[in-house]
Design an enzyme around this catalytic site. Structure first.
Site, PDB file in Angstrom:
ATOM      1  N   SER A 234       0.839  -1.182   0.000  1.00 55.77           N
ATOM      2  CA  SER A 234       0.000   0.000   0.000  1.00 55.77           C
ATOM      3  C   SER A 234       0.888   1.251   0.000  1.00 55.77           C
ATOM      4  O   SER A 234       1.683   1.428  -0.923  1.00 55.77           O
ATOM      5  CB  SER A 234      -0.961  -0.049   1.184  1.00 55.77           C
ATOM      6  OG  SER A 234      -2.047   0.816   1.013  1.00 55.77           O
ATOM      7  N   ASP A 460      -8.974  -4.579  -5.924  1.00 61.58           N
ATOM      8  CA  ASP A 460      -8.491  -3.828  -4.764  1.00 61.58           C
ATOM      9  C   ASP A 460      -9.383  -2.614  -4.553  1.00 61.58           C
ATOM     10  O   ASP A 460      -9.531  -1.786  -5.453  1.00 61.58           O
ATOM     11  CB  ASP A 460      -7.049  -3.393  -5.001  1.00 61.58           C
ATOM     12  CG  ASP A 460      -6.374  -2.834  -3.760  1.00 61.58           C
ATOM     13  OD1 ASP A 460      -7.029  -2.060  -3.027  1.00 61.58           O
ATOM     14  OD2 ASP A 460      -5.196  -3.157  -3.527  1.00 61.58           O
ATOM     15  N   HIS A 487      -7.259  -6.060  -0.533  1.00 62.08           N
ATOM     16  CA  HIS A 487      -6.186  -5.071  -0.557  1.00 62.08           C
ATOM     17  C   HIS A 487      -4.922  -5.679   0.017  1.00 62.08           C
ATOM     18  O   HIS A 487      -4.842  -5.916   1.223  1.00 62.08           O
ATOM     19  CB  HIS A 487      -6.590  -3.834   0.247  1.00 62.08           C
ATOM     20  CG  HIS A 487      -5.528  -2.784   0.310  1.00 62.08           C
ATOM     21  ND1 HIS A 487      -4.943  -2.251  -0.810  1.00 62.08           N
ATOM     22  CD2 HIS A 487      -4.932  -2.172   1.372  1.00 62.08           C
ATOM     23  CE1 HIS A 487      -4.049  -1.348  -0.459  1.00 62.08           C
ATOM     24  NE2 HIS A 487      -4.009  -1.291   0.857  1.00 62.08           N
TER      25      HIS A 487
END
Length: 520
Positions: A234, A460, A487
């Site tokens: 991320s 995602d 995610h």
């Protein structure tokens, strides 16, 4: 949604692999030159030694304490870095570091950043050692987690309000995706309070990603690694890309999971992320419609309108919930917290049904679980650190641009729309003591970068697959496409296909052929 730890402040970066792991648990070729010749004035930092000890004093909550204890071989210490790299003889910071030794013969360190920004690398390393306890990565690498500057147990850490204030929902740190309406005095008060509690304005000015990337290079050298092996998830994909931009000659391997598009500015990226949450909400509504009882009804096309009828009254009349009342923003935050993973959908649905019964406990608890608030009421500083780091990375928006962005967010994510007229979407960073240092685009045209790997899930909800494709193109990376919803995936240890590709790359430097994909 707007309060300490209760809702992602920047949905494009909020969670990463270790957060998804926690949700799953809680919710259902050239040699670098010697440091002294390349880093003038930084010898004392590059040549230091970490004094390793037990991790007993490195937890901030009972959740962290339990995970650190379970990672029984973990050892912790502190890394000294300059608070301002332009003034290395000035004030310093001590960054918390965890190392979990390899189960077999070690190839060196695998440095992990779980995202956020604001996520604890210590927690990520401990959780990964447990989640991948039988996998090749933990056999061949020392897992190393760093609490970046301003984060977790690093000192100084960003601190804007107390745990009691967090439980009362007394402070907000953003307007986007919320119903908050600020004045200039409000945003000035936020910065003043954060500076006072964090140790000064220079602390707030020193938490940007470019400085954090320099810290990682110091850590690499201190760990004894000639080249860096890095796993970023991320926001960690941003941190890794910026490291690659600054120190391409020091990269051995870099796996970037749940990637952020380095070409997108703040507004564009946030709109794309919230659009992803709308898609996830609709997917959840389709799942709900298959159940015998569904508070959103059995016509998914009408789920957003049904949700509005249930949740919009909270704008005027919050509902009782656990430690406080649940207001509209916190209800939306609880829903979004559960949209990161399919495993949490039943809890979101139960929370929406509970609103119809006059309580908000489940949605508030989803916020708590997402932020890793423990049962004793202790919070990490995730939300405060996320806010501060973003202030040093993100575009600063005028109030007019902020109001327009908020309207665009509600347009692409109508399930979040409160149905009321709002103004005052001021940038919480408008009084920050320094200008942003990241710049957009970043990490472009990097020469002589070794093979890297981007992993991206097609569904995602917060770092869209298109961003992963774009980052891979920008860095010249191999791309592993993962078909499914969620995610980040690499640290979960639940997908043999992903596990194998990640291990082949990080251990043997073998990238997958073009077009390789896995399925969730």
């Amino acid at each position: 949604m707007t309060r300490h730890g209760r809702h992602p402040r920047d949905p494009a970066k909020k969670t990463a692999g270790f957060f998804v792991l926690c949700i799953a648990i809680l919710l259902a070729a050239c040699t670098s030159a010697p440091a002294r010749t390349r880093h003038a004035g930084l010898d004392e930092f590059y040549e230091q030694a970490i004094s390793w000890q037990t991790c007993d004093d490195y937890a901030t909550t009972s959740i962290e304490s339990a995970v650190y204890s379970a990672a029984s071989t973990a050892e912790c210490g502190r890394l000294l870095v300059p608070l301002n790299y332009q003034d290395p003889s000035g004030r310093t910071a001590q960054l918390a570091v965890m190392r979990v030794p390899a189960r077999g013969e070690s190839l060196g360190s695998l440095v992990i950043n779980p995202g956020g920004p604001g996520g604890s690398g210590l927690f990520a390393a401990a959780a990964m050692s447990l989640g991948l306890s039988e996998e090749r990565l933990t056999e061949h690498f020392d897992l190393v987690g760093l609490d970046p500057r301003g984060v977790g147990k690093s000192e100084p850490a960003v601190d804007c309000f107390t745990d009691a204030e967090a439980d009362r929902g007394g402070y907000v740190l953003t307007t986007q995706g919320t119903t908050v309406q600020w004045t200039q005095q409000d945003t000035k008060a936020i910065v003043d309070r954060c500076a006072e509690r964090s140790g000064g304005l220079d602390v707030l000015a020193g938490v940007g990603t470019r400085d954090a990337a320099r810290d990682i290079d110091v850590l690499r050298a201190v760990l004894g690694d000639e080249k860096l092996t890095f796993l970023g998830q991320s926001y960690g994909t941003r941190l890794g890309a910026v490291y690659a931009e600054q120190f391409p000659q020091n990269v051995r391997a870099m796996l970037l999971d749940g990637a952020i598009d380095p070409h997108q500015g703040t507004a564009e990226r946030r709109i794309a992320a919230f659009a992803g949450f709308q898609r996830a909400f609709e997917q959840m509504a389709e799942f709900c419609a298959t159940q015998t009882v569904c508070p959103l009804g059995h016509d998914p096309d009408r789920a957003t309108a049904t949700f509005h009828r249930i949740v919009r009254p909270l704008y005027e009349t919050p509902l009782p919930a656990l430690t406080t009342d649940l207001d509209y923003d916190e209800a939306i935050g609880g829903v979004i917290s559960g949209l990161y993973t399919e495993a949490a959908w039943p809890r979101v649905i139960a929370g929406i049904a509970q609103l119809q019964q006059g309580r908000g406990d489940e949605l508030l608890q989803l916020n708590y679980d997402f932020a890793l608030r423990d049962a004793e009421g202790r919070w990490t500083n995730f939300t405060e650190a996320l806010f501060a780091i973003n202030c040093m990375d993100e575009d600063r928006l005028s109030e007019t641009a902020g109001n327009r962005l908020r309207a665009d967010v509600f347009r692409v994510a109508p399930f979040m729309d409160p149905g009321v007229a709002l103004t005052g979407a001021r940038d919480g960073c408008e009084h920050w003591p320094a200008e942003p240092t990241l710049g957009y685009p970043y990490a472009t045209d990097i020469a002589d970068l070794p093979k890297t790997l981007v992993v991206s899930i097609t569904g995602d909800p917060t770092t869209p697959h298109a961003g992963g494709v774009r980052l891979a193109e920008t860095l010249g990376s191999a791309l592993l496409t993962v078909e499914g919803e969620g995610h980040t995936i690499v640290t979960a240890g639940t997908n043999p296909c992903v596990n194998a590709v990640a291990a082949d790359y990080l251990i043997d430097l073998e990238v997958p052929p073009a077009g390789t994909s896995c399925e969730l």
